[in-house]
Motif scaffolding. Structure first.
Motif, mmCIF file in Angstrom:
data_model
loop_
_atom_site.group_PDB
_atom_site.id
_atom_site.type_symbol
_atom_site.label_atom_id
_atom_site.label_comp_id
_atom_site.label_asym_id
_atom_site.label_seq_id
_atom_site.Cartn_x
_atom_site.Cartn_y
_atom_site.Cartn_z
ATOM 1 N N GLU A 120 0.888 -26.350 13.039
ATOM 2 C CA GLU A 120 1.811 -25.317 12.544
ATOM 3 C C GLU A 120 1.249 -23.916 12.785
ATOM 4 O O GLU A 120 1.995 -22.991 13.113
ATOM 5 C CB GLU A 120 2.098 -25.535 11.057
ATOM 6 C CG GLU A 120 2.990 -26.742 10.827
ATOM 7 C CD GLU A 120 3.331 -26.978 9.350
ATOM 8 O OE1 GLU A 120 4.157 -27.852 9.097
ATOM 9 O OE2 GLU A 120 2.760 -26.300 8.471
ATOM 10 N N VAL A 121 -0.070 -23.767 12.583
ATOM 11 C CA VAL A 121 -0.685 -22.455 12.829
ATOM 12 C C VAL A 121 -0.443 -22.048 14.280
ATOM 13 O O VAL A 121 -0.064 -20.914 14.568
ATOM 14 C CB VAL A 121 -2.197 -22.491 12.514
ATOM 15 C CG1 VAL A 121 -2.905 -21.254 13.068
ATOM 16 C CG2 VAL A 121 -2.434 -22.596 11.016
ATOM 17 N N ARG A 122 -0.619 -23.000 15.182
ATOM 18 C CA ARG A 122 -0.488 -22.662 16.607
ATOM 19 C C ARG A 122 0.968 -22.406 17.010
ATOM 20 O O ARG A 122 1.244 -21.593 17.880
ATOM 21 C CB ARG A 122 -1.089 -23.774 17.478
ATOM 22 C CG ARG A 122 -2.581 -23.541 17.728
ATOM 23 C CD ARG A 122 -3.184 -24.550 18.670
ATOM 24 N NE ARG A 122 -3.622 -25.749 17.934
ATOM 25 C CZ ARG A 122 -3.081 -26.950 18.042
ATOM 26 N NH1 ARG A 122 -2.066 -27.164 18.845
ATOM 27 N NH2 ARG A 122 -3.549 -27.959 17.337
ATOM 28 N N THR A 123 1.891 -23.103 16.360
ATOM 29 C CA THR A 123 3.279 -23.011 16.845
ATOM 30 C C THR A 123 4.215 -22.208 15.939
ATOM 31 O O THR A 123 5.255 -21.759 16.377
ATOM 32 C CB THR A 123 3.876 -24.424 17.005
ATOM 33 O OG1 THR A 123 3.762 -25.097 15.735
ATOM 34 C CG2 THR A 123 3.144 -25.222 18.069
ATOM 35 N N GLN A 124 3.860 -22.041 14.653
ATOM 36 C CA GLN A 124 4.840 -21.446 13.738
ATOM 37 C C GLN A 124 4.372 -20.184 13.004
ATOM 38 O O GLN A 124 5.194 -19.508 12.392
ATOM 39 C CB GLN A 124 5.264 -22.486 12.687
ATOM 40 C CG GLN A 124 6.053 -23.620 13.303
ATOM 41 C CD GLN A 124 6.286 -24.746 12.315
ATOM 42 O OE1 GLN A 124 5.961 -24.645 11.145
ATOM 43 N NE2 GLN A 124 6.836 -25.833 12.800
ATOM 44 N N LEU A 125 3.087 -19.904 13.034
ATOM 45 C CA LEU A 125 2.622 -18.728 12.287
ATOM 46 C C LEU A 125 3.217 -17.452 12.889
ATOM 47 O O LEU A 125 3.095 -17.200 14.088
ATOM 48 C CB LEU A 125 1.084 -18.663 12.316
ATOM 49 C CG LEU A 125 0.461 -17.450 11.624
ATOM 50 C CD1 LEU A 125 0.794 -17.415 10.126
ATOM 51 C CD2 LEU A 125 -1.060 -17.439 11.806
ATOM 52 N N ARG A 126 3.888 -16.672 12.050
ATOM 53 C CA ARG A 126 4.470 -15.401 12.497
ATOM 54 C C ARG A 126 4.216 -14.329 11.453
ATOM 55 O O ARG A 126 4.288 -14.579 10.249
ATOM 56 C CB ARG A 126 5.998 -15.513 12.668
ATOM 57 C CG ARG A 126 6.454 -16.407 13.792
ATOM 58 C CD ARG A 126 6.195 -15.776 15.179
ATOM 59 N NE ARG A 126 6.540 -16.695 16.253
ATOM 60 C CZ ARG A 126 5.720 -17.650 16.739
ATOM 61 N NH1 ARG A 126 4.501 -17.792 16.256
ATOM 62 N NH2 ARG A 126 6.121 -18.428 17.716
ATOM 63 N N LEU A 127 3.929 -13.103 11.924
ATOM 64 C CA LEU A 127 3.800 -11.947 11.043
ATOM 65 C C LEU A 127 4.859 -10.946 11.497
ATOM 66 O O LEU A 127 4.873 -10.541 12.654
ATOM 67 C CB LEU A 127 2.415 -11.302 11.163
ATOM 68 C CG LEU A 127 1.190 -12.226 11.305
ATOM 69 C CD1 LEU A 127 -0.074 -11.385 11.371
ATOM 70 C CD2 LEU A 127 1.107 -13.198 10.144
ATOM 71 N N ASP A 128 5.755 -10.586 10.605
ATOM 72 C CA ASP A 128 6.873 -9.707 10.983
ATOM 73 C C ASP A 128 6.518 -8.242 10.744
ATOM 74 O O ASP A 128 6.191 -7.851 9.614
ATOM 75 C CB ASP A 128 8.102 -10.045 10.128
ATOM 76 C CG ASP A 128 8.821 -11.300 10.615
ATOM 77 O OD1 ASP A 128 8.484 -11.807 11.701
ATOM 78 O OD2 ASP A 128 9.725 -11.768 9.905
ATOM 79 N N TYR A 129 6.625 -7.424 11.781
ATOM 80 C CA TYR A 129 6.348 -5.986 11.639
ATOM 81 C C TYR A 129 7.568 -5.158 12.038
ATOM 82 O O TYR A 129 8.155 -5.371 13.094
ATOM 83 C CB TYR A 129 5.140 -5.565 12.502
ATOM 84 C CG TYR A 129 3.830 -5.860 11.823
ATOM 85 C CD1 TYR A 129 3.304 -7.148 11.821
ATOM 86 C CD2 TYR A 129 3.124 -4.863 11.151
ATOM 87 C CE1 TYR A 129 2.114 -7.437 11.164
ATOM 88 C CE2 TYR A 129 1.927 -5.135 10.500
ATOM 89 C CZ TYR A 129 1.432 -6.426 10.502
ATOM 90 O OH TYR A 129 0.266 -6.716 9.851
ATOM 91 N N ILE A 130 7.882 -4.204 11.173
ATOM 92 C CA ILE A 130 8.992 -3.279 11.430
ATOM 93 C C ILE A 130 8.369 -1.960 11.873
ATOM 94 O O ILE A 130 7.582 -1.366 11.113
ATOM 95 C CB ILE A 130 9.810 -3.095 10.130
ATOM 96 C CG1 ILE A 130 10.469 -4.430 9.778
ATOM 97 C CG2 ILE A 130 10.849 -1.986 10.262
ATOM 98 C CD1 ILE A 130 10.776 -4.583 8.323
ATOM 99 N N LEU A 131 8.667 -1.537 13.062
ATOM 100 C CA LEU A 131 8.015 -0.323 13.581
ATOM 101 C C LEU A 131 8.933 0.889 13.469
ATOM 102 O O LEU A 131 9.953 0.978 14.149
ATOM 103 C CB LEU A 131 7.623 -0.515 15.053
ATOM 104 C CG LEU A 131 6.732 -1.713 15.394
ATOM 105 C CD1 LEU A 131 6.220 -1.602 16.825
ATOM 106 C CD2 LEU A 131 5.548 -1.845 14.436
ATOM 107 N N THR A 132 8.550 1.804 12.596
ATOM 108 C CA THR A 132 9.335 3.036 12.440
ATOM 109 C C THR A 132 8.461 4.280 12.624
ATOM 110 O O THR A 132 8.916 5.393 12.368
ATOM 111 C CB THR A 132 10.003 3.094 11.047
ATOM 112 O OG1 THR A 132 8.988 2.906 10.055
ATOM 113 C CG2 THR A 132 11.078 2.036 10.897
#
Ligand SMILES: Cc1ncc(COP(=O)(O)O)c(C=O)c1O
Length: 436
Positions: A120-132
């Motif tokens: 799961e770490v390899r395939t599903q880990l995501r960190l969402d960043y909003i760039l403003t």
């Protein structure tokens, strides 16, 4: 030599200090409460220091209406340190949630649990960043660097405001096109956190309120992290919407060397063992950035700058007394912040042929950092404006080196009178330029 009263300081950080507090601080630095020692000299574990720390947390809890299920951590390393701390701690929490779920579903078979979480770490880990703006960009770059060994696409850029700008710059907050990782509530798609910067200090862009795009139904949680380094305590915040809020003290609530982290308590308790983290290929956080350790030691894991904390306490108490008739008190500061920035924006807008506000849409113009160019970026005119400002004791107005122009930072310690003085010069300069 000018006195403190003669100077109006609009620097972007560190900010100026309220004069009363600066005078009291000079005394506390020399001889705190007639102890014969200054605050920078006493032990961070002394009874005086313990009281200062406790009082600071209490005052902050009161002014920000922080719910019981949140913890306040005081930390070193500035906002920049939190760019890393957030990643380490929130990724570890994501791993622990996955581990617990796998333990349940695989009847505690540790071998299969490890195998599944590793995958799961390899395939599903995501960190969402909003760039403003520049600071959210910097935070996302730090995150990408930290997780790169795990894979290339882990940092998901939800939206990049430069792409919706006419000039390719950070000068807006896109309303649509947010590519958030779907949240299935501990399901297979949820991101470890969604990150945004509430006020972009360099670019002059501020979220007018909690981003509606991040609102979720109660059974579909997102863990929202916000950098409030440059608009901390300038308006009311619904803390319960966030997993974590952080901010350096040196703009709105003190001097440098202290970073406030307000964090939901379950994040502190949903953490895997170091050995499990290592087994799935993730580094454990350096201890100095490890929230559970900092919390367990009441933010005294190592030597804390008690003098800086004391100043933050005085500022918070001053805000509470100044706005004691507002309910809640922070609403008073919110009105004041709005009043100050409106004075500047109104003055700038009255002279459109001279001043060009960098952020076109009024709804996302920062109340804290007002960025503008003069005559479309005319170097001579901008220099003349800054020189005239300096002659009038209006300091700290030069724009960030990456943006240029002028930046007016209206942090909490900047009074309305000082803003009016600046507006006087803005008007005078515009009239003079208009005649030439
Ligand atoms: C919004 C924002 N975030 C983070 C930082 C970095 O803070 P520090 O210099 O304390 O690391 C700054 C600094 O100005 C900032 O304005």
């Amino acid at each position: 030599m000018p006195s403190r009263e003669e100077i109006a300081y609009f620097g972007a950080g560190p900010s100026g200090l309220d004069n009363q507090i600066a005078v009291a601080a000079s005394q506390a630095f020399l001889n705190y409460e007639n102890s014969g020692l200054g605050l920078a000299e006493i032990s961070h574990r002394s009874p005086e220091a313990t009281k200062i720390l406790a009082d600071t947390k209490a005052a902050l809890t009161q002014i920000l209406e922080i719910p019981d299920n949140y913890e306040i951590i005081l930390s070193h390393g500035g906002g920049s340190g939190q760019f890393s701390a957030i990643v380490f701690n929130m990724v570890a929490m994501w791993v622990e949630k996955r581990r617990r779920k796998a333990m349940e579903e695989l009847d505690g078979d540790e071998g299969r649990v490890l195998e599944r979480v590793m995958k799961e770490v390899r395939t599903q880990l995501r960190l969402d960043y909003i760039l403003t703006g520049s600071w959210s960009l910097k935070a996302s770059q730090e995150a990408a660097k930290l997780v790169e060994p795990l894979g290339k696409d882990i940092v998901n850029i939800v939206v990049d405001a430069r792409k919706t700008s006419n000039k390719g710059k950070f000068d807006n907050i896109p309303e649509e096109g947010w590519n958030l990782t779907p949240n299935e509530n501990y399901g297979n798609d949820e991101s470890a956190f969604v990150y945004y910067c509430d006020n972009e200090t360099v670019d002059g862009v501020e979220f007018p309120k909690f981003p509606p795009q991040l609102e979720t139904k109660s059974d579909k949680e997102r863990l929202i992290v916000a950098d409030m380094s440059s608009n901390f305590l300038s308006r009311r915040v619904d803390v319960s919407k966030y997993a974590a809020i952080f901010g350096g003290a040196q703009k709105n609530i003190g001097i440098t060397d202290i970073t406030f982290v307000i964090i939901r308590k379950d994040i502190l308790t949903t953490q895997p063992s170091n050995s499990f983290l290592h087994a799935v290929g993730i580094w454990s956080p350096p201890t100095i950035l490890h929230y559970p350790t900092l919390s367990a030691s009441s933010s005294l894991y190592n030597t804390m700058p008690i003098f800086s904390i004391w100043i933050s306490l005085q500022i918070t108490l001053l805000l509470l007394t100044t706005h004691h008739l507002s309910s809640p008190p922070l609403l008073g500061q919110e009105h004041l912040s709005h009043k100050k920035s409106s004075l500047v924006y109104t003055t700038l807008s009255a002279h459109p042929s001279i001043y060009n506000i960098n952020v076109p849409h009024p709804a996302c113009r920062s109340r804290m950092n007002i960025c503008f160019r003069i005559k479309g970026g005319d170097e001579g005119a901008e220099k003349a404006f800054l020189k005239g400002a300096e002659e009038r004791g209006l300091l700290g107005l030069k724009g960030h080196r990456s943006v240029g122009g002028v930046r007016v930072s209206c942090y909490n310690a900047v009074g309305v009178g000082k803003v009016e003085r600046l507006c006087g010069w803005l008007g005078e300069f515009a009239e003079k330029e208009g005649r030439e």
